[in-house]
Write a protein that holds these residues in place. Structure first.
Motif: not given
Ligand SMILES: O=C(O)CCC(=O)C(=O)O
Length: 259
Positions: A17-35
């Motif tokens: 009922g679930y599936l994990v895919r780790e580290n799909q977005f880079s830390i730069n992308e994550v930072n932009a998404l946090r903003h």
């Protein structure tokens, strides 16, 4: 580049009922998404004064512009807990709903090339303030509004490193197989939306201790939740839910097909 699920991954998702895919977005992308997330929070707060406020079990909600804002309980300074939907508040969030790292696996899960957006939400869970989510399924919330309640896969994008200290996301493995389960009947207004604990085993809980930028795909019937954020770290997430093409979205009723 495509991101469809392998046969092995599809089988795992079907069984667990679930599936994990780790580290799909880079830390730069994550930072932009946090903003992008924080811009969306500010916009939602600005809009909230023009909305309709109401309380369920003493928890504050505001409906405004096809959006529901949920506030942290017992918070006098109006701390937002959930914004649903959020894709129209910021163009980066909107683009994310079309990102193939998210949508290709969903196409695999639905076995459909063409899909549309059902809903999406920002779960904010602020340091030291963010309350948890009791064990529940999403499908009982949606069964009266969707003709496709068996076809509404979710994608959880972790925007902060998460573990039990900041209230990481959790599921009850393989609890998706019986469809909508009975809710609790404790006399509260929202009690019926929490899954009756006689219908699942908490020993089957899987905690997602995952890094920011990781994805968890999860079935709309799986029992899931999370604890409070008692730490001094953020635990922000964006959850996006899809459906087959040409179907109306949950709140607005508009159709948002994914290219
Ligand atoms: O963000 C979380 O930890 C849980 C979210 C959840 O259960 C939900 O949004 O339905």
């Amino acid at each position: 580049m495509s991101y469809f699920l392998s046969k092995e991954e599809s089988n795992f998702y079907e069984d667990e009922g679930y599936l994990v895919r780790e580290n799909q977005f880079s830390i730069n992308e994550v930072n932009a998404l946090r903003h992008a997330l924080e811009r969306a929070v500010n916009k939602a707060q600005e809009k909230s004064s023009g909305g309709k406020a109401y309380y369920l079990d003493k928890k504050k909600f505001v409906d405004v512009d096809y959006m529901t804002l949920q506030y942290e309980p017992q918070s006098e300074d109006n701390i937002l807990k959930v914004i649903e939907p959020a894709h129209f508040l910021d163009k980066e969030l909107y683009s994310l709903t079309q990102d193939t790292r998210i949508t290709d696996p969903v196409r695999s899960i639905l076995e459909e090339d063409e899909i549309s957006l059902w809903t999406d939400k920002l779960n904010l869970k602020r340091p030291g303030r963010g309350s948890g989510f009791g064990w529940h399924q999403d499908s009982p919330y949606w069964v009266h509004d969707s003709n496709n309640v068996d076809l509404l896969p979710n994608v959880y994008l972790s925007l902060d490193n998460a573990d039990e200290n900041n209230g990481c996301f959790r599921v009850i493995r393989a609890s998706h197989k019986e469809g909508c389960l009975p809710g609790t009947s404790n006399g509260t207004q929202l009690g019926g939306f929490y899954t009756d604990p006689n219908y699942f085993n908490e020993a089957d809980a899987v905690d997602f201790n995952i890094k920011a930028g990781s994805l968890v795909f999860f079935n709309q019937h799986i029992v899931h939740g999370s604890g409070p954020n008692l730490s001094d770290q953020q635990r922000r997430a964006y959850i996006i839910t899809y459906q087959p093409k040409d179907q109306p979205m949950l709140k607005s009723g508009m159709v948002n097909n994914i290219n």
